[in-house]
Scaffold this motif. Structure first.
Motif, PDB file in Angstrom:
ATOM      1  N   TRP A   1       0.819  -1.212   0.000  1.00 15.50           N
ATOM      2  CA  TRP A   1       0.000   0.000   0.000  1.00 15.50           C
ATOM      3  C   TRP A   1       0.852   1.260   0.000  1.00 15.50           C
ATOM      4  CZ3 TRP A   1      -3.931  -1.577   4.348  1.00 15.50           C
ATOM      5  CH2 TRP A   1      -4.823  -2.533   3.839  1.00 15.50           C
TER       6      TRP A   1
ATOM      7  N   ILE B   1       2.945   2.302  -1.942  1.00 15.07           N
ATOM      8  CA  ILE B   1       3.240   2.926  -3.247  1.00 15.07           C
ATOM      9  C   ILE B   1       2.562   4.300  -3.321  1.00 15.07           C
ATOM     10  CG2 ILE B   1       3.641   0.768  -4.496  1.00 15.07           C
ATOM     11  CD1 ILE B   1       0.750   1.049  -5.611  1.00 15.07           C
ATOM     12  N   ASP B   2       1.498   4.489  -2.523  1.00 14.85           N
ATOM     13  CA  ASP B   2       0.886   5.808  -2.344  1.00 14.85           C
ATOM     14  C   ASP B   2       1.793   6.563  -1.375  1.00 14.85           C
ATOM     15  OD1 ASP B   2      -0.561   8.008  -1.445  1.00 14.85           O
ATOM     16  OD2 ASP B   2      -2.232   6.843  -0.656  1.00 14.85           O
ATOM     17  N   ASP B   3       2.438   7.649  -1.843  1.00 13.95           N
ATOM     18  CA  ASP B   3       3.409   8.384  -1.026  1.00 13.95           C
ATOM     19  C   ASP B   3       2.829   8.911   0.286  1.00 13.95           C
ATOM     20  OD1 ASP B   3       5.399   7.959  -2.878  1.00 13.95           O
ATOM     21  OD2 ASP B   3       5.128   9.892  -3.877  1.00 13.95           O
ATOM     22  N   MET B   4       1.519   9.105   0.324  1.00 14.94           N
ATOM     23  CA  MET B   4       0.907   9.658   1.539  1.00 14.94           C
ATOM     24  C   MET B   4       0.453   8.572   2.510  1.00 14.94           C
ATOM     25  SD  MET B   4      -1.108  13.072   0.407  1.00 14.94           S
ATOM     26  CE  MET B   4      -1.439  13.412   2.121  1.00 14.94           C
ATOM     27  N   PHE B   5       0.513   7.300   2.091  1.00 15.67           N
ATOM     28  CA  PHE B   5       0.157   6.211   2.990  1.00 15.67           C
ATOM     29  C   PHE B   5       1.206   6.141   4.089  1.00 15.67           C
ATOM     30  CE2 PHE B   5       0.439   1.786   4.404  1.00 15.67           C
ATOM     31  CZ  PHE B   5      -0.878   1.548   4.748  1.00 15.67           C
TER      32      PHE B   5
ATOM     33  N   TYR C   1      -4.531   5.963   5.134  1.00 12.42           N
ATOM     34  CA  TYR C   1      -4.452   6.157   3.692  1.00 12.42           C
ATOM     35  C   TYR C   1      -4.189   7.625   3.385  1.00 12.42           C
ATOM     36  CZ  TYR C   1      -6.715   1.587   3.474  1.00 12.42           C
ATOM     37  OH  TYR C   1      -6.999   0.265   3.614  1.00 12.42           O
ATOM     38  N   GLY C   2      -3.667   7.893   2.202  1.00 14.33           N
ATOM     39  CA  GLY C   2      -3.417   9.268   1.766  1.00 14.33           C
ATOM     40  C   GLY C   2      -4.672  10.120   1.806  1.00 14.33           C
ATOM     41  N   LEU C   3      -5.794   9.553   1.339  1.00 14.30           N
ATOM     42  CA  LEU C   3      -7.048  10.310   1.340  1.00 14.30           C
ATOM     43  C   LEU C   3      -7.465  10.678   2.760  1.00 14.30           C
ATOM     44  CD1 LEU C   3      -9.409  11.505  -0.211  1.00 14.30           C
ATOM     45  CD2 LEU C   3     -10.527   9.270  -0.102  1.00 14.30           C
TER      46      LEU C   3
END
Length: 178
Positions: A109, A111-115, A134-136
């Protein structure tokens, strides 16, 4: 109930704290209806744990310990407490393959820089706690993080870990998982 605020500088402050109970406490004659939380002495806990690990039934271990102290009345815990203790010990040991699977999943997971994620282990490298966002969720917190709820009312899972989501409210008064 505790209410916090966060300043523009990121400093947290307690705005309100209510320590009083919002319900009556159990009467003395009703205490037998409450769940049992009697503690088992360290010595008896060790004996129970060892006997269980070598394959002796809990009921037989309980009988042995009660005979050693001169009867069930001298134990300070019940047969049910012994079963609950052993079950809790078994659940508390998170299997290595499960921990490794969780960390592998977090890395996928990421791979999302904000995770973001983190794990906490004990001295034996057994998993105690883990956290992820999570980034969101981080973006939502930046937008709507002025009111958040840290909800620990969810039941414990087989590993005796509580699920505690952090929930916020968006501009439409809808819950959002932060």
């Amino acid at each position: 109930m505790v209410r916090f605020s966060v300043s523009q500088d990121g400093i947290w402050a307690v705005n309100k704290a209510i320590e009083s109970h919002n319900h009556e406490l159990a009467r003395s004659d009703d205490k037998h209806l409450l769940r049992s939380f009697r503690s088992i002495s360290d010595e008896n806990a060790s004996v129970l744990k060892y006997m269980s690990e070598v394959g002796i039934k809990i009921v037989d271990a309980f009988t042995y310990i009660s005979d050693e102290v001169g009867g069930v009345g001298n134990l300070g815990f019940t047969k049910r407490d012994a079963y609950n203790y052993i079950q809790k010990e078994k659940r508390a040991k998170i299997e290595t393959r499960d921990t490794n699977s969780l960390i592998k999943l977090f890395k996928e997971w990421a791979i999302d820089d904000m995770f973001a994620w983190d794990v906490q282990t004990d001295e034996d490298d057994c998993l105690l706690n883990f956290f992820w966002v999570y980034g969101l969720g981080r973006i939502d917190y930046d937008c709507f993080g002025d009111v958040i709820i840290f909800d620990i009312s969810y039941s414990l899972n087989k590993y005796n870990l509580a699920y505690a989501p952090i929930v916020g409210v968006n501009n439409h008064w809808q819950n959002i998982l932060l």
